[in-house]
Design a protein around this motif. Structure first.
Motif, PDB file in Angstrom:
ATOM      1  N   GLN A   1       0.744  -1.177  -0.061  1.00 36.90           N
ATOM      2  CA  GLN A   1      -0.085   0.008  -0.146  1.00 36.90           C
ATOM      3  C   GLN A   1       0.971   1.136  -0.080  1.00 36.90           C
ATOM      4  OE1 GLN A   1      -2.356  -0.768   3.556  1.00 36.90           O
ATOM      5  NE2 GLN A   1      -4.006  -1.637   2.447  1.00 36.90           N
ATOM      6  N   LEU A   2       1.996   1.379   0.700  1.00 33.64           N
ATOM      7  CA  LEU A   2       2.990   2.374   0.815  1.00 33.64           C
ATOM      8  C   LEU A   2       3.570   2.642  -0.437  1.00 33.64           C
ATOM      9  CD1 LEU A   2       4.351   4.599   2.350  1.00 33.64           C
ATOM     10  CD2 LEU A   2       6.210   2.816   3.079  1.00 33.64           C
ATOM     11  N   LYS A   3       3.826   1.706  -1.306  1.00 32.82           N
ATOM     12  CA  LYS A   3       4.270   1.478  -2.587  1.00 32.82           C
ATOM     13  C   LYS A   3       3.440   2.628  -3.538  1.00 32.82           C
ATOM     14  CE  LYS A   3       6.967  -1.051  -5.975  1.00 32.82           C
ATOM     15  NZ  LYS A   3       7.373  -2.049  -6.372  1.00 32.82           N
ATOM     16  N   ALA A   4       2.291   1.895  -3.507  1.00 34.43           N
ATOM     17  CA  ALA A   4       1.226   2.451  -4.317  1.00 34.43           C
ATOM     18  C   ALA A   4       0.991   4.008  -4.006  1.00 34.43           C
ATOM     19  CB  ALA A   4      -0.286   1.678  -3.909  1.00 34.43           C
ATOM     20  N   VAL A   5       0.829   4.402  -2.842  1.00 32.05           N
ATOM     21  CA  VAL A   5       0.664   6.030  -2.578  1.00 32.05           C
ATOM     22  C   VAL A   5       2.045   6.592  -3.083  1.00 32.05           C
ATOM     23  CG1 VAL A   5       0.729   7.420  -0.471  1.00 32.05           C
ATOM     24  CG2 VAL A   5      -0.410   5.261  -0.375  1.00 32.05           C
ATOM     25  N   GLU A   6       3.133   6.009  -2.807  1.00 32.67           N
ATOM     26  CA  GLU A   6       4.282   6.724  -3.235  1.00 32.67           C
ATOM     27  C   GLU A   6       4.365   6.859  -4.878  1.00 32.67           C
ATOM     28  OE1 GLU A   6       7.578   4.149  -1.807  1.00 32.67           O
ATOM     29  OE2 GLU A   6       7.649   5.083   0.067  1.00 32.67           O
TER      30      GLU A   6
END
Length: 403
Positions: free
Chosen positions: A396-401
């Motif tokens: 999820q963090l990668k998607a936000v970034e």
């Protein structure tokens, strides 16, 4: 008729057209020995002649071989076009392919004739003589054969079947087709008295085979059944796209078939009630068929091939279904089930089977996971869940970034 009765005529030779006219006026009282030649003898006329004549003989031979080259006495109970029989004495008949090699029994080829009745050639036409009268590769030196231009095949018993003219050969979608072969296959079907096949191009660039049929007596011709039978006997590219049933074939003033007077085929749903697509899948298939066949409307029970479809268009349908509907079926399936309703049912059946297999695979995988968890301690399970949560959070963090 009056002249024949007055002179007590017992034997007569005439063309099939003349015999048909005589029959329409009323057969002679005396049962004749009837000789028939000059053009192909239709099956239905042969049956009529056998019923009214003492003997019926079918005769064959071009002028270049002194008119008659073969004879065949006919008998009641036959089927299909009558045989032209065996060669008469001192006459040689042989079927050759384009390389002048003998064709095996049952294989069509051009009929060649030699022997004592052969003419020396055409008067003052040495060019035509050279092309039509050729040196025989099988006889003595100086022996000749006449290239009749007739398509024929030799039967196992040594007799010959006339199939039509070589110059009626057509080329459709890259395939060379002898129309006489298709006509012979049609006249062999029950109820078909006469058959004539043409390659028509009623729409520019869209050449299709059309079969014109005359029924035997009061028989009713089932064209879908005829098509199905031909599909068992002929390659798909030789199966006519349209079938036109006529009361009689149109004739010219001299009694020959008038090909120019044959009507263009018209597709009619008189025997197939139009049914609109009922499901999303049927609508998708109907849209594809309409696009490929260039038709404004297609019903779910319409036959693809009766609508004018052929093998090349069938491959387009298969390709479009795969890319647009994301469903897979074979070209053979379209030939065997040529309606939208049947194809949609087949696709739904395949999809249901695939869904069932996937569900079974998921159930097996779930059972394997449960068995694996049963063998783990609470601490191992907690660590496993923590790792899952960590991986999910990282994703999820990668998607936000990325956003």
């Amino acid at each position: 008729l009056a002249l024949m009765a007055r002179h007590d005529v017992s034997i007569m030779q005439a063309t099939p057209s003349s015999w048909r006219m005589l029959g329409n006026c009323g057969w002679p009282v005396r049962r004749l020995k009837a000789l028939c030649g000059g053009e192909a003898l239709p099956f239905d006329l042969a049956e009529q002649m056998l019923a009214h004549c003492a003997q019926v003989w079918n005769m064959y031979g071009p002028t270049e071989t002194t008119i008659w080259s073969s004879v065949q006495r006919l008998h009641a109970g036959g089927s299909g076009a009558p045989s032209i029989g065996r060669p008469i004495a001192n006459t040689q008949m042989i079927v050759l392919d384009s390389a002048l090699r003998p064709a095996p029994a049952g294989v069509p080829g051009e009929l060649h004739i030699g022997g004592a009745g052969l003419a020396r050639g055409y008067l003052n036409r040495s060019d035509l003589t050279a092309t039509q009268f050729i040196a025989s590769p099988f006889g003595a030196d100086g022996a000749c054969l006449y290239k009749t231009g007739d398509l024929a095949r030799r039967a196992a018993d040594g007799s010959f079947d006339y199939l039509g003219r070589i110059d009626h050969q057509v080329k459709i979608r890259g395939f060379r087709i002898e129309l006489g072969e298709i006509e012979a296959a049609l006249t062999a079907q029950i109820g078909v008295a006469q058959a004539l096949v043409l390659a028509r191009e009623d729409a520019p660039g869209d050449k299709r085979l059309v079969a014109y049929l005359v029924a035997h007596g009061e028989a009713e011709l089932d064209t879908p059944a005829l098509r199905a039978s031909l599909q068992q006997r002929l390659p798909d590219y030789m199966v006519p796209a349209h079938y036109v049933v006529l009361a009689r074939l149109p004739l010219t003033h001299n009694g020959k078939i008038d090909r120019k007077a044959l009507p263009a085929p018209e597709f009619s749903r008189a025997e197939v009630q139009f049914v609109a697509p009922r499901t999303e899948l049927e609508q998708q298939l109907a849209t594809i068929w309409s696009d490929v066949l260039k038709l404004a409307q297609v019903g779910v029970h319409d036959d693809f091939f009766e609508l004018g479809g052929h093998s090349l268009l069938a491959t387009q349908v298969v390709s479009k279904v795969r890319s647009q509907v994301h469903a897979t079926f074979s070209l053979r399936a379209l030939f065997e089930q040529p309606t939208i309703a049947n194809l949609a049912a087949q696709i739904d059946s395949v999809r249901a089977s695939e869904a069932l297999i996937k569900a079974e695979q998921r159930a097996v995988r779930a059972q394997e996971v449960m068995q694996s968890l049963d063998q783990m301690s609470p601490e191992q399970i907690a660590a496993l869940l923590a790792e899952k949560r960590r991986l999910k959070a990282a994703k999820q963090l990668k998607a936000v970034e990325h956003e």
